[in-house]
Every structure is written in structure tokens, then in C-alpha cells.
Design an enzyme around this catalytic site. Structure first.
Site, PDB file in Angstrom:
ATOM      1  N   SER A   1       0.868  -1.182   0.000  1.00  0.00           N
ATOM      2  CA  SER A   1       0.000   0.000   0.000  1.00  0.00           C
ATOM      3  C   SER A   1       0.899   1.224   0.000  1.00  0.00           C
ATOM      4  O   SER A   1       2.026   1.166   0.503  1.00  0.00           O
ATOM      5  CB  SER A   1      -0.865  -0.008   1.262  1.00  0.00           C
ATOM      6  OG  SER A   1      -1.418   1.268   1.487  1.00  0.00           O
TER       7      SER A   1
ATOM      8  N   TYR B   1      -3.411  -1.354  10.271  1.00  0.00           N
ATOM      9  CA  TYR B   1      -3.271  -1.581   8.821  1.00  0.00           C
ATOM     10  C   TYR B   1      -1.949  -0.988   8.320  1.00  0.00           C
ATOM     11  O   TYR B   1      -1.196  -1.652   7.592  1.00  0.00           O
ATOM     12  CB  TYR B   1      -4.460  -0.950   8.080  1.00  0.00           C
ATOM     13  CG  TYR B   1      -4.427  -1.155   6.580  1.00  0.00           C
ATOM     14  CD1 TYR B   1      -4.823  -2.365   6.019  1.00  0.00           C
ATOM     15  CD2 TYR B   1      -3.994  -0.141   5.720  1.00  0.00           C
ATOM     16  CE1 TYR B   1      -4.788  -2.558   4.650  1.00  0.00           C
ATOM     17  CE2 TYR B   1      -3.963  -0.329   4.347  1.00  0.00           C
ATOM     18  CZ  TYR B   1      -4.369  -1.539   3.813  1.00  0.00           C
ATOM     19  OH  TYR B   1      -4.325  -1.730   2.445  1.00  0.00           O
TER      20      TYR B   1
HETATM   21  P1  NAP Z   1     -11.386  -6.749  -1.061  1.00  0.00           P
HETATM   22  O1  NAP Z   1     -12.191  -6.462  -2.273  1.00  0.00           O
HETATM   23  O2  NAP Z   1     -12.042  -6.594   0.290  1.00  0.00           O
HETATM   24  O3  NAP Z   1     -10.755  -8.218  -1.180  1.00  0.00           O
HETATM   25  C1  NAP Z   1     -10.038  -8.772  -0.092  1.00  0.00           C
HETATM   26  C2  NAP Z   1      -9.710 -10.227  -0.390  1.00  0.00           C
HETATM   27  O4  NAP Z   1      -8.962 -10.758   0.727  1.00  0.00           O
HETATM   28  C3  NAP Z   1     -10.959 -11.082  -0.564  1.00  0.00           C
HETATM   29  O5  NAP Z   1     -10.789 -11.963  -1.652  1.00  0.00           O
HETATM   30  C4  NAP Z   1     -11.025 -11.878   0.739  1.00  0.00           C
HETATM   31  O6  NAP Z   1     -11.606 -13.168   0.501  1.00  0.00           O
HETATM   32  C5  NAP Z   1      -9.543 -12.028   1.089  1.00  0.00           C
HETATM   33  N1  NAP Z   1      -9.369 -12.293   2.523  1.00  0.00           N
HETATM   34  C6  NAP Z   1      -9.660 -11.492   3.571  1.00  0.00           C
HETATM   35  N2  NAP Z   1      -9.451 -12.137   4.730  1.00  0.00           N
HETATM   36  C7  NAP Z   1      -9.003 -13.383   4.412  1.00  0.00           C
HETATM   37  C8  NAP Z   1      -8.629 -14.531   5.177  1.00  0.00           C
HETATM   38  N3  NAP Z   1      -8.670 -14.531   6.523  1.00  0.00           N
HETATM   39  N4  NAP Z   1      -8.231 -15.631   4.513  1.00  0.00           N
HETATM   40  C9  NAP Z   1      -8.207 -15.673   3.161  1.00  0.00           C
HETATM   41  N5  NAP Z   1      -8.541 -14.621   2.379  1.00  0.00           N
HETATM   42  C10 NAP Z   1      -8.949 -13.494   3.003  1.00  0.00           C
HETATM   43  O7  NAP Z   1     -10.108  -5.789  -0.999  1.00  0.00           O
HETATM   44  P2  NAP Z   1      -8.984  -5.443  -2.107  1.00  0.00           P
HETATM   45  O8  NAP Z   1      -8.896  -3.971  -2.186  1.00  0.00           O
HETATM   46  O9  NAP Z   1      -9.176  -6.237  -3.338  1.00  0.00           O
HETATM   47  O10 NAP Z   1      -7.678  -5.936  -1.332  1.00  0.00           O
HETATM   48  C11 NAP Z   1      -6.618  -6.608  -1.983  1.00  0.00           C
HETATM   49  C12 NAP Z   1      -5.282  -6.071  -1.475  1.00  0.00           C
HETATM   50  O11 NAP Z   1      -5.121  -4.732  -1.937  1.00  0.00           O
HETATM   51  C13 NAP Z   1      -5.153  -6.009   0.058  1.00  0.00           C
HETATM   52  O12 NAP Z   1      -3.877  -6.476   0.446  1.00  0.00           O
HETATM   53  C14 NAP Z   1      -5.276  -4.519   0.355  1.00  0.00           C
HETATM   54  O13 NAP Z   1      -4.608  -4.169   1.559  1.00  0.00           O
HETATM   55  C15 NAP Z   1      -4.592  -3.951  -0.890  1.00  0.00           C
HETATM   56  N6  NAP Z   1      -4.859  -2.536  -1.152  1.00  0.00           N
HETATM   57  C16 NAP Z   1      -6.147  -2.121  -1.358  1.00  0.00           C
HETATM   58  C17 NAP Z   1      -6.391  -0.781  -1.599  1.00  0.00           C
HETATM   59  C18 NAP Z   1      -7.792  -0.269  -1.829  1.00  0.00           C
HETATM   60  O14 NAP Z   1      -7.993   0.970  -1.813  1.00  0.00           O
HETATM   61  N7  NAP Z   1      -8.759  -1.138  -2.109  1.00  0.00           N
HETATM   62  C19 NAP Z   1      -5.329   0.136  -1.629  1.00  0.00           C
HETATM   63  C20 NAP Z   1      -4.031  -0.338  -1.431  1.00  0.00           C
HETATM   64  C21 NAP Z   1      -3.804  -1.669  -1.197  1.00  0.00           C
HETATM   65  P3  NAP Z   1     -12.632 -13.924   1.496  1.00  0.00           P
HETATM   66  O15 NAP Z   1     -13.422 -12.880   2.229  1.00  0.00           O
HETATM   67  O16 NAP Z   1     -13.428 -14.770   0.558  1.00  0.00           O
HETATM   68  O17 NAP Z   1     -11.748 -14.731   2.399  1.00  0.00           O
END
Ligand code: NAP
Length: 237
Positions: free
Chosen positions: A140, A153
Site C-alpha cells: 500500500s 493496517y
Molecule cells: P477486497 O475487495 O475486500 O478483497 C479482499 C480479499 O482478501 C478477498 O478476496 C477476501 O476473501 C480475502 N481475505 C480477507 N481475509 C481473508 C482470510 N482470513 N483468509 C483468506 N482470504 C482473506 O479488498 P482489495 O482492495 O481487493 O484488497 C486486496 C489487497 O489490496 C489487500 O492487500 C489490500 O490491503 C490492498 N490494497 C487495497 C487498496 C484499496 O484501496 N482497495 C489500496 C491499497 C492496497 P474472502 O473474504 O473470501 O476470504
């Protein structure tokens, strides 16, 4: 990476991980998809329209550390190699530390930092033996700065940054690359959001990030991108 390379993607059920899976599948990668939500994983597999030797779903809670070794072993046995690991799964909450429960703090550190370290430990062993592999950690832009109200976080993503850069120095002589992609706001389901509802000039699209992941993987073998930071132009950073 060749067309038939095997990629393990965590958090593949929705958001960024799902987009990465779609883009890699289109390029011919064989995929091991990991998340807790079996229904969403199976729906994605159905949409990818690939047979079992190309795409397999692994319902798994990444905070179950004791089972990570056997998960990696099952994937390795099933596909015969592991060439790419995308540590993508992540959780976070926007509120003061005093309002985070202990369970929420544990979930953030477990899923965002400890699980990627343990997965990388077992997968990098395989990659070092192969003399080939690429670990991509989704970090991030908060890995490089403070932000009030996201203390656990931000701590987890600072950890991912340090882990990525340190592991790279352990494994690169064996032909294994490690890249951390430090992204700004992405339009996903993160923090209870609804994908598709973010203002378009203030968030990156999951497909754009997935395209970036592909570009990183497509660099010639001798080239290494160790870190990328990317934001929407109009985001404060
Ligand atoms: P998201 O749409 O909420 O997806 C999160 C994913 O993580 C889901 O597939 C969820 O699957 C999985 N997950 C959560 N807890 C888990 C667990 N205990 N075991 C296995 N899988 C788990 O969020 P996203 O934005 O795509 O996040 C992806 C990455 O991008 C993360 O590392 C986040 O920190 C990073 N990121 C996001 C942003 C943003 O603005 N969105 C910005 C910078 C970085 P299940 O619930 O099915 O387990």
C-alpha cells in the site's frame, strides 16, 4: 514466465485478486485461487471456463497458520510447480486504534503480514529449488507514510514493505524475484466498500492494477522491478 506457469493468488474471491486471476488466466497461467468464500471462488472458476488442471480453488482462512505448509504442499503436488505467488489478500478498518477490537487487530496483522511471510517461506523454498519464481506482494502507499485511524493496517503494510525487500536479498541469487506493489486507493470491496461505486478520478481500477502485475511478470529474466508505487493523480499522498 512461460504460458503454463503456475500462479497462486490469495484473496482471489473478489476485488483486486479476482481481477489479477482473470488477467493471468487469459495469458495462459494455471491458477491456484485462495480465499475463504468457496462460492465466490467457484463462480470465478466457472467464469474463467478452464478445466481442473488449469484452475483450482482452495477454500482457506489465511489466519490458519498451522495449515499453510500443507496448503502449499497440496498446490505443489497438484500442479507440479509454483512459479508465481501473489500475496494479495488483505483487510483493514478506518477508525481510531482505541475502537479496534483485539480480534480486528489480529485479523489485520495475521492476513496482511504474517500469512504472506509464512506462505513466502514455503513457496520460496520451492522456487529456490526450481531456480525460478516471482513473489508479488500487494502492499500500500501507506507502507511509506503514517495515517491516523488506520494504525494496525499501516503497521501491517510497513511490515510487508520490509519483508519484501529483505526476502528479495535472501533469494535473488537463486533466480527468485520479489516485488512489492504499493498502491493508492483501488475501487474494490475493501473496508466494506462496493466495487464500482468509487469516484472514477479518485480510485484506480482493479483491472489497471492487474495489468500492472502482468507487466511486472513479463519483464525479461535479468530485470527486476523490486517496488512500484502507484496512486490516482487526485488522491492525497
Ligand atoms: P477486497 O475487495 O475486500 O478483497 C479482499 C480479499 O482478501 C478477498 O478476496 C477476501 O476473501 C480475502 N481475505 C480477507 N481475509 C481473508 C482470510 N482470513 N483468509 C483468506 N482470504 C482473506 O479488498 P482489495 O482492495 O481487493 O484488497 C486486496 C489487497 O489490496 C489487500 O492487500 C489490500 O490491503 C490492498 N490494497 C487495497 C487498496 C484499496 O484501496 N482497495 C489500496 C491499497 C492496497 P474472502 O473474504 O473470501 O476470504
Amino acid at each position: 514466465m512461460s504460458q503454463e506457469s503456475v500462479a497462486v493468488i490469495t484473496g482471489a474471491s473478489r476485488g483486486l485478486g479476482r481481477s489479477i486471476a482473470i488477467h493471468l488466466s487469459r495469458q495462459g497461467y494455471r491458477l491456484a485461487l485462495i480465499a475463504r468464500n468457496q462460492k465466490e471462488l467457484e463462480q470465478l472458476k466457472h467464469e474463467l471456463n478452464k478445466p481442473d488442471d488449469k484452475v483450482q480453488c482452495f477454500r482457506f482462512d489465511l489466519s490458519n497458520f498451522a495449515e499453510i505448509a500443507s496448503l502449499v504442499d497440496r498446490i505443489h503436488t497438484s500442479f507440479g510447480s509454483i512459479d508465481v505467488l501473489i500475496n494479495n489478500a488483505g483487510v483493514g478498518f478506518y477508525k481510531p486504534l482505541s475502537e479496534h477490537s483485539t480480534d480486528e487487530i489480529n485479523a489485520i496483522i495475521n492476513v496482511n503480514l504474517t500469512a504472506p511471510i509464512i506462505l513466502s517461506k514455503f513457496v520460496s523454498e520451492i522456487m529456490q529449488q526450481q531456480k525460478l519464481g516471482h513473489i508479488i506482494n500487494i502492499g500500500s502507499d501507506l507502507a511509506q507514510k503514517p495515517l491516523a485511524n488506520m494504525t494496525p493496517y499501516v503497521a501491517s503494510k510497513h511490515g510487508v514493505q520490509g519483508m519484501s525487500q529483505s526476502l528479495l536479498r535472501e533469494v535473488k541469487e537463486d533466480g527468485v524475484k520479489v516485488t512489492v506493489i504499493n498502491s493508492g486507493i483501488v475501487d474494490t470491496y475493501f473496508h466494506g466498500g462496493v466495487q464500482g461505486e468509487q469516484p472514477s478520478d479518485k480510485s484506480l481500477k482493479p483491472d489497471e492494477l492487474a495489468q500492472l502485475v502482468l507487466q511486472v511478470l513479463q519483464q525479461p529474466g535479468y530485470q527486476l522491478i523490486d517496488q512500484i508505487t502507484v496512486h490516482p493523480l487526485h488522491q492525497e499522498f
